[in-house]
Write a protein that holds these residues in place. Structure first.
Motif, mmCIF file in Angstrom:
data_model
loop_
_atom_site.group_PDB
_atom_site.id
_atom_site.type_symbol
_atom_site.label_atom_id
_atom_site.label_comp_id
_atom_site.label_asym_id
_atom_site.label_seq_id
_atom_site.Cartn_x
_atom_site.Cartn_y
_atom_site.Cartn_z
ATOM 1 N N ALA A 79 40.154 48.165 42.885
ATOM 2 C CA ALA A 79 40.713 47.161 43.641
ATOM 3 C C ALA A 79 40.980 46.177 42.566
ATOM 4 N N ASN A 80 42.063 45.207 42.814
ATOM 5 C CA ASN A 80 42.602 44.213 42.092
ATOM 6 C C ASN A 80 41.503 42.991 42.211
ATOM 7 N N ALA A 81 40.977 42.414 41.467
ATOM 8 C CA ALA A 81 40.005 41.156 41.747
ATOM 9 C C ALA A 81 40.677 39.817 42.210
ATOM 10 N N GLN A 82 42.002 39.919 42.097
ATOM 11 C CA GLN A 82 42.955 38.607 42.442
ATOM 12 C C GLN A 82 43.222 38.853 43.875
ATOM 13 N N ALA A 83 43.410 40.131 44.298
ATOM 14 C CA ALA A 83 43.897 40.461 45.858
ATOM 15 C C ALA A 83 43.020 41.382 46.366
ATOM 16 N N LEU A 84 42.078 41.224 47.016
ATOM 17 C CA LEU A 84 40.981 42.268 47.496
ATOM 18 C C LEU A 84 41.197 42.501 48.951
ATOM 19 N N ASP A 85 41.802 43.783 49.270
ATOM 20 C CA ASP A 85 41.851 44.284 50.567
ATOM 21 C C ASP A 85 40.786 43.679 51.418
ATOM 22 N N PRO A 86 41.081 42.816 52.584
ATOM 23 C CA PRO A 86 40.324 42.557 53.665
ATOM 24 C C PRO A 86 39.525 43.532 54.251
ATOM 25 N N GLU A 87 40.123 44.740 54.321
ATOM 26 C CA GLU A 87 39.567 45.632 55.115
ATOM 27 C C GLU A 87 38.528 46.190 54.445
ATOM 28 N N ILE A 88 38.763 46.292 53.151
ATOM 29 C CA ILE A 88 37.622 46.894 52.204
ATOM 30 C C ILE A 88 36.445 46.035 51.767
ATOM 31 N N PHE A 89 37.105 44.779 51.775
ATOM 32 C CA PHE A 89 36.159 43.443 51.299
ATOM 33 C C PHE A 89 36.335 42.480 52.239
ATOM 34 N N PRO A 90 35.893 42.369 53.414
ATOM 35 C CA PRO A 90 35.922 41.504 54.464
ATOM 36 C C PRO A 90 35.084 40.250 54.055
ATOM 37 N N ASP A 91 35.314 39.008 54.796
ATOM 38 C CA ASP A 91 35.017 37.832 54.407
ATOM 39 C C ASP A 91 33.465 38.047 54.560
ATOM 40 N N ASN A 92 32.934 36.929 53.965
ATOM 41 C CA ASN A 92 31.271 36.782 53.928
ATOM 42 C C ASN A 92 30.577 38.189 54.064
ATOM 43 N N THR A 93 30.681 38.963 52.907
ATOM 44 C CA THR A 93 29.953 40.059 52.971
ATOM 45 C C THR A 93 29.018 40.499 51.955
ATOM 46 N N PHE A 94 29.323 39.773 50.915
ATOM 47 C CA PHE A 94 28.031 40.113 49.820
ATOM 48 C C PHE A 94 27.136 38.927 49.506
ATOM 49 N N ASP A 95 26.065 39.239 49.000
ATOM 50 C CA ASP A 95 25.214 38.181 48.704
ATOM 51 C C ASP A 95 25.301 37.877 47.303
ATOM 52 N N LEU A 96 25.974 38.655 46.316
ATOM 53 C CA LEU A 96 26.008 38.398 44.862
ATOM 54 C C LEU A 96 27.187 39.030 44.586
ATOM 55 N N TYR A 97 28.348 38.386 43.824
ATOM 56 C CA TYR A 97 29.168 38.730 42.883
ATOM 57 C C TYR A 97 28.930 38.685 41.468
ATOM 58 N N THR A 98 29.061 39.834 40.909
ATOM 59 C CA THR A 98 28.829 39.809 39.415
ATOM 60 C C THR A 98 30.136 40.320 38.718
ATOM 61 N N ILE A 99 30.614 39.565 37.571
ATOM 62 C CA ILE A 99 31.591 40.117 36.892
ATOM 63 C C ILE A 99 31.023 39.778 35.523
ATOM 64 N N ALA A 100 31.083 40.908 34.329
ATOM 65 C CA ALA A 100 30.650 40.719 33.222
ATOM 66 C C ALA A 100 31.648 41.178 32.320
ATOM 67 N N PHE A 101 32.223 40.182 31.402
ATOM 68 C CA PHE A 101 33.204 40.548 30.396
ATOM 69 C C PHE A 101 34.442 41.013 30.978
ATOM 70 N N GLY A 102 34.749 40.467 32.130
ATOM 71 C CA GLY A 102 35.899 40.848 32.863
ATOM 72 C C GLY A 102 37.067 40.002 33.034
ATOM 73 N N ILE A 103 36.381 38.827 33.568
ATOM 74 C CA ILE A 103 37.389 37.652 34.223
ATOM 75 C C ILE A 103 38.382 37.159 33.175
ATOM 76 N N ARG A 104 38.203 37.392 31.896
ATOM 77 C CA ARG A 104 39.098 36.816 31.062
ATOM 78 C C ARG A 104 40.676 37.447 30.859
ATOM 79 N N ASN A 105 40.092 39.044 31.562
ATOM 80 C CA ASN A 105 41.558 39.875 31.402
ATOM 81 C C ASN A 105 42.254 39.696 32.423
ATOM 82 N N CYS A 106 41.971 38.851 33.756
ATOM 83 C CA CYS A 106 42.890 38.646 34.687
ATOM 84 C C CYS A 106 43.790 37.834 34.550
ATOM 85 N N THR A 107 45.081 38.288 35.128
ATOM 86 C CA THR A 107 46.067 37.381 35.083
ATOM 87 C C THR A 107 45.747 35.655 35.508
ATOM 88 N N SER A 108 45.258 35.585 36.625
ATOM 89 C CA SER A 108 45.016 34.446 37.375
ATOM 90 C C SER A 108 43.539 34.426 37.689
#
Length: 285
Positions: A145-174
């Motif tokens: 998946a692309n962190a900038q545009a997650l598919d709502p069918e796979i990643f619905p709103d209000n789903t996760f308790d914790l979102y982690t990203i380690a040494f990855g966000i600096r590589n994203c375009t936006s």
């Protein structure tokens, strides 16, 4: 001098209209639509030697930083949770999360969805998970998946308790788009947690780290992985990443609540090793 820097150029000129949006790739300026493929190329190259890359980037202490990251988040303390580990391809954060919950709280229900834009990184994670007790259990899943545009069918709103990203966000375009998507998929009260390289305040440490980064790390890339170019990009991407206060403001702009702009208890971030790395936290109201 190009029209971009010419104060006499009209903003509505055909050249201005046709110029694609640009961003940085390390110290290079590239078209936004090219950066994603360039970053994919870097991580496809380093995927088989990902731990070696992180050892080179952090002098080996990335393992301690990741342990501190997981200990701070303390999964399992409030019962089983659903975690989205973004840019988590190789699974090292996810495995630490599950081990912590199981060993400290006897929690065998907490689950992690490991997501990455790069299939090669996910393949490495799948290979590692096959060697653990979590293989073929509901506790671990993988999703390209692309962190900038997650598919709502796979990643619905209000789903996760914790979102982690380690040494990855600096590589994203936006980065703002990544943060907005993180906010969308988290439940109210859910936590955004980012472990990333930061800015060093101490002048002497900063100077030593710069020498190590720009002289030693690319050389190690050549020697250990025959890939100087990828390691050079990774060093440059660290320097282009926003400062701790600037990134904390970006997190707030995405709708999260953070601590105040300082490092430590009650602050928006926790500096590790003088700010070489930092943990940023935000809560979805």
């Amino acid at each position: 001098m190009s029209a971009r820097f010419n104060s006499t150029a009209t903003p509505n000129s055909s050249n201005e209209k046709s110029r694609p949006a640009q961003t940085h790739f390390g110290f290079r300026t590239v078209d936004e639509d090219l950066k994603e493929d360039l970053v994919k190329g870097v991580f496809s190259s380093v995927a088989p030697k990902y731990d070696l890359m992180n050892d080179a980037m952090s002098m080996g202490v990335h393992r301690l930083w990741k342990d501190d990251f997981v200990s701070l988040l303390n999964p399992g303390r409030r019962g089983p949770i659903k975690i989205l580990d973004m840019a988590g391809g190789t699974g090292d954060i996810a495995m630490r999360m599950l081990d912590h919950a199981r060993e400290k709280y006897a929690d065998r229900t907490t689950s992690v969805l490991i997501s990455d834009i790069n299939p090669d990184m996910l393949k490495e994670g799948m290979r590692r998970v096959r060697q653990t007790m979590y293989h073929n259990t509901p506790q671990v899943g993988f999703q390209v998946a692309n962190a900038q545009a997650l598919d709502p069918e796979i990643f619905p709103d209000n789903t996760f308790d914790l979102y982690t990203i380690a040494f990855g966000i600096r590589n994203c375009t936006s980065i703002p788009d990544v943060l907005k998507e993180a906010h969308r998929v988290l439940k109210p009260g859910g936590t955004f947690a980012c472990l990333e390289f930061g800015k060093v305040d101490n002048p002497l440490l900063s100077q030593l780290y710069d020498v190590y980064s720009f002289s030693v790390i690319p050389m190690l890339g050549s020697i250990l992985a025959s890939d100087r170019e990828s390691y050079q990009y990774l060093v440059e991407s660290i320097r282009r990443f926003p400062s701790q206060p600037a990134f904390a403001q970006m997190i707030r702009d995405a709708g999260f609540t953070t601590g105040q702009d300082f490092s430590g208890q009650g602050g928006a971030w926790r500096d590790l090793w003088g700010g070489i790395a930092s943990v940023h936290l935000g809560v979805k109201a």
